[in-house]
Enzyme design. Structure first.
Site, PDB file in Angstrom:
ATOM      1  N   GLY A 101       3.110   7.006  -7.679  1.00  0.00           N
ATOM      2  CA  GLY A 101       2.403   5.598  -6.702  1.00  0.00           C
ATOM      3  C   GLY A 101       2.354   4.757  -7.368  1.00  0.00           C
ATOM      4  O   GLY A 101       2.052   3.566  -7.385  1.00  0.00           O
ATOM      5  N   GLY A 154       4.787   2.550  -8.224  1.00  0.00           N
ATOM      6  CA  GLY A 154       5.414   1.527  -8.281  1.00  0.00           C
ATOM      7  C   GLY A 154       6.901   1.096  -9.003  1.00  0.00           C
ATOM      8  O   GLY A 154       7.367   0.503  -9.757  1.00  0.00           O
ATOM      9  N   SER A 155       7.124   2.783  -9.184  1.00  0.00           N
ATOM     10  CA  SER A 155       8.672   2.355  -9.889  1.00  0.00           C
ATOM     11  C   SER A 155      10.005   2.269  -9.769  1.00  0.00           C
ATOM     12  O   SER A 155      10.785   1.447  -9.894  1.00  0.00           O
ATOM     13  CB  SER A 155       9.116   4.612 -10.543  1.00  0.00           C
ATOM     14  OG  SER A 155       9.234   4.593  -9.925  1.00  0.00           O
ATOM     15  N   SER A 156       9.753   2.110  -8.437  1.00  0.00           N
ATOM     16  CA  SER A 156      11.339   1.223  -7.543  1.00  0.00           C
ATOM     17  C   SER A 156      10.772  -0.549  -7.968  1.00  0.00           C
ATOM     18  O   SER A 156      12.253  -0.891  -8.621  1.00  0.00           O
ATOM     19  CB  SER A 156      10.923   1.398  -5.988  1.00  0.00           C
ATOM     20  OG  SER A 156      10.701   2.684  -5.854  1.00  0.00           O
ATOM     21  N   ASP A 196       3.659  -5.095  -5.471  1.00  0.00           N
ATOM     22  CA  ASP A 196       4.119  -4.684  -6.438  1.00  0.00           C
ATOM     23  C   ASP A 196       4.747  -5.034  -6.933  1.00  0.00           C
ATOM     24  O   ASP A 196       5.159  -5.051  -8.827  1.00  0.00           O
ATOM     25  CB  ASP A 196       4.788  -3.591  -5.917  1.00  0.00           C
ATOM     26  CG  ASP A 196       6.361  -3.337  -5.423  1.00  0.00           C
ATOM     27  OD1 ASP A 196       5.739  -4.030  -4.480  1.00  0.00           O
ATOM     28  OD2 ASP A 196       5.937  -2.087  -4.472  1.00  0.00           O
TER      29      ASP A 196
HETATM   30  O1  PMV Z   1       1.834   2.770  -1.191  1.00  0.00           O
HETATM   31  P1  PMV Z   1       1.903   1.519  -2.373  1.00  0.00           P
HETATM   32  O2  PMV Z   1       0.905   1.846  -3.259  1.00  0.00           O
HETATM   33  O3  PMV Z   1       2.823   0.914  -2.511  1.00  0.00           O
HETATM   34  O4  PMV Z   1       1.140   0.504  -1.434  1.00  0.00           O
HETATM   35  C1  PMV Z   1       1.643  -0.108  -0.462  1.00  0.00           C
HETATM   36  C2  PMV Z   1       0.610  -1.352  -0.019  1.00  0.00           C
HETATM   37  C3  PMV Z   1       1.107  -1.792   1.561  1.00  0.00           C
HETATM   38  O5  PMV Z   1      -0.135  -2.874   1.890  1.00  0.00           O
HETATM   39  C4  PMV Z   1       0.156   0.001   2.471  1.00  0.00           C
HETATM   40  C5  PMV Z   1       2.365  -1.882   1.799  1.00  0.00           C
HETATM   41  C6  PMV Z   1       2.505  -3.369   1.020  1.00  0.00           C
HETATM   42  O6  PMV Z   1       3.912  -3.146   0.552  1.00  0.00           O
HETATM   43  O7  PMV Z   1       2.019  -4.719   1.241  1.00  0.00           O
END
Ligand code: PMV
Length: 324
Positions: free
Chosen positions: A108, A110-112, A155
């Site tokens: 989780g 954020g590799s993408s 991200d």
């Molecule tokens: O699951 P992660 O680490 O990509 O975080 C998602 C965070 C959210 O607020 C739920 C979605 C977003 O794009 O902001």
């Protein structure tokens, strides 16, 4: 120019998940695990991608046919980005993209988003285009929405700007916090989160209970605003208390899990100032804020209840790029 190399960091959300999708601010930090991209021309009118760690070797797609057919998940963000990039600048000269990651996509981190930002930055240099960070962000954000359909882009901002950022959706605000480090322990829960599904689940919850959910988002916003001040003041006791408050609101949103809660409780009972899930919930990582002197004890206790301690540095550098 023969070849360009770029690398972009992964991320961890400190405060404000979910509310950030609805135009509230969040605080995100870049981690020192990066995705590396090498880009070069290939003399053909096609995109060729190799991502050996993901089992992709010489995936080929004609430039004119980008995103026209079902894409393997591992290359979808790259293909969408290259398509957006070529559309914007009218290129058809094909390129070769090769990727390597310091971390598994399951954590989780954020590799993408990191691969999207690194690819965009490498292509801009390869094709000699001067982008501002905001222009690069906009391009990457469109590509990510092409694939994921939902998301705030926090991200991408972490991958681009690096450091620890106060962020509002669409990069309407990107503000770097003045800090050097964060005394945070990062623990993988052992379960991969499905972010788009959780975002849609919260949207559905909001549709059914708009008052309740809007109220939760307002409270999360207050925590983010306060968190920004306390982090800069390094008042870790207050930051920890805010993390626990944020965790409670995420529980109310229905994205917490028993496993994450167990880790949070363990962290606090072994001396952490505070702890919370990080990201969409449903799994991925838990973060705990604690004194340096308590760190090893907290980490051990978390491993004893099934967590996997991730040795990552936070507040890392944003995307970097060079010719080779
Ligand atoms: O699951 P992660 O680490 O990509 O975080 C998602 C965070 C959210 O607020 C739920 C979605 C977003 O794009 O902001």
């Amino acid at each position: 120019m023969k070849k360009v190399k770029a690398s972009a960091p992964g991320k961890l959300l400190l405060f404000g998940e979910h509310a950030v999708v609805y135009d509230k601010p969040c605080i995100v930090t870049a981690v020192d695990r990066r995705v590396h991209v090498e880009a070069s021309f290939n003399g053909k009118e096609e995109l060729i991608v190799s991502a050996p760690q993901m089992g992709v070797l010489d995936y080929k797609r004609k430039v004119k046919e980008l995103c026209s057919q079902e894409m393997p998940k591992q290359v979808s963000f790259i293909e969408a980005l290259v398509k957006r990039f070529y559309q914007k600048y009218g290129f058809d000269k094909g390129c070769f993209i090769r990727t390597k990651s310091d971390f598994s996509h399951t954590f989780g981190f954020g590799s993408s988003s990191a691969v999207t930002v690194a690819t965009a930055t490498a292509l801009a240099k390869l094709y000699k285009i001067n982008f501002s960070k905001k222009e690069l962000f906009d391009l990457c954000y469109k590509a990510v929405l092409d694939i994921q359909g939902v998301g705030s882009g926090f991200d991408l901002a972490a991958a681009l700007w690096g450091g620890t950022i106060y962020y509002i959706k669409g990069a309407k605000e990107v503000f770097k916090l003045k800090i050097k480090s964060l005394p945070i322990v990062v623990v993988y829960s052992g379960v991969k989160a499905d972010t788009p599904t959780l975002v849609r689940q919260v949207a559905e919850f909001k549709r059914k209970n708009p008052k309740k959910i809007n109220n939760i988002f307002k409270n999360i916003e207050k925590i983010v605003e306060q968190g920004k001040l306390e982090i800069e003041k390094k008042d870790w006791e207050k930051v920890g208390a805010l993390m626990l408050e944020n965790q409670g609101l995420l529980e109310e949103l229905g994205v917490n899990t028993l496993r994450l809660e167990k880790l949070v409780k363990k962290a606090v009972s072994t001396g952490a100032y505070g702890a919370k899930l990080s990201g969409a919930g449903g799994g991925d990582c838990m973060i705990a804020l604690c004194k340096k002197s308590d760190k090893i004890r907290v980490e051990k206790a978390l491993e004893n209840v099934g967590g996997k301690v991730m040795k990552v540095g936070l507040n890392a550098k944003g995307v970097v790029c060079k010719k080779i």
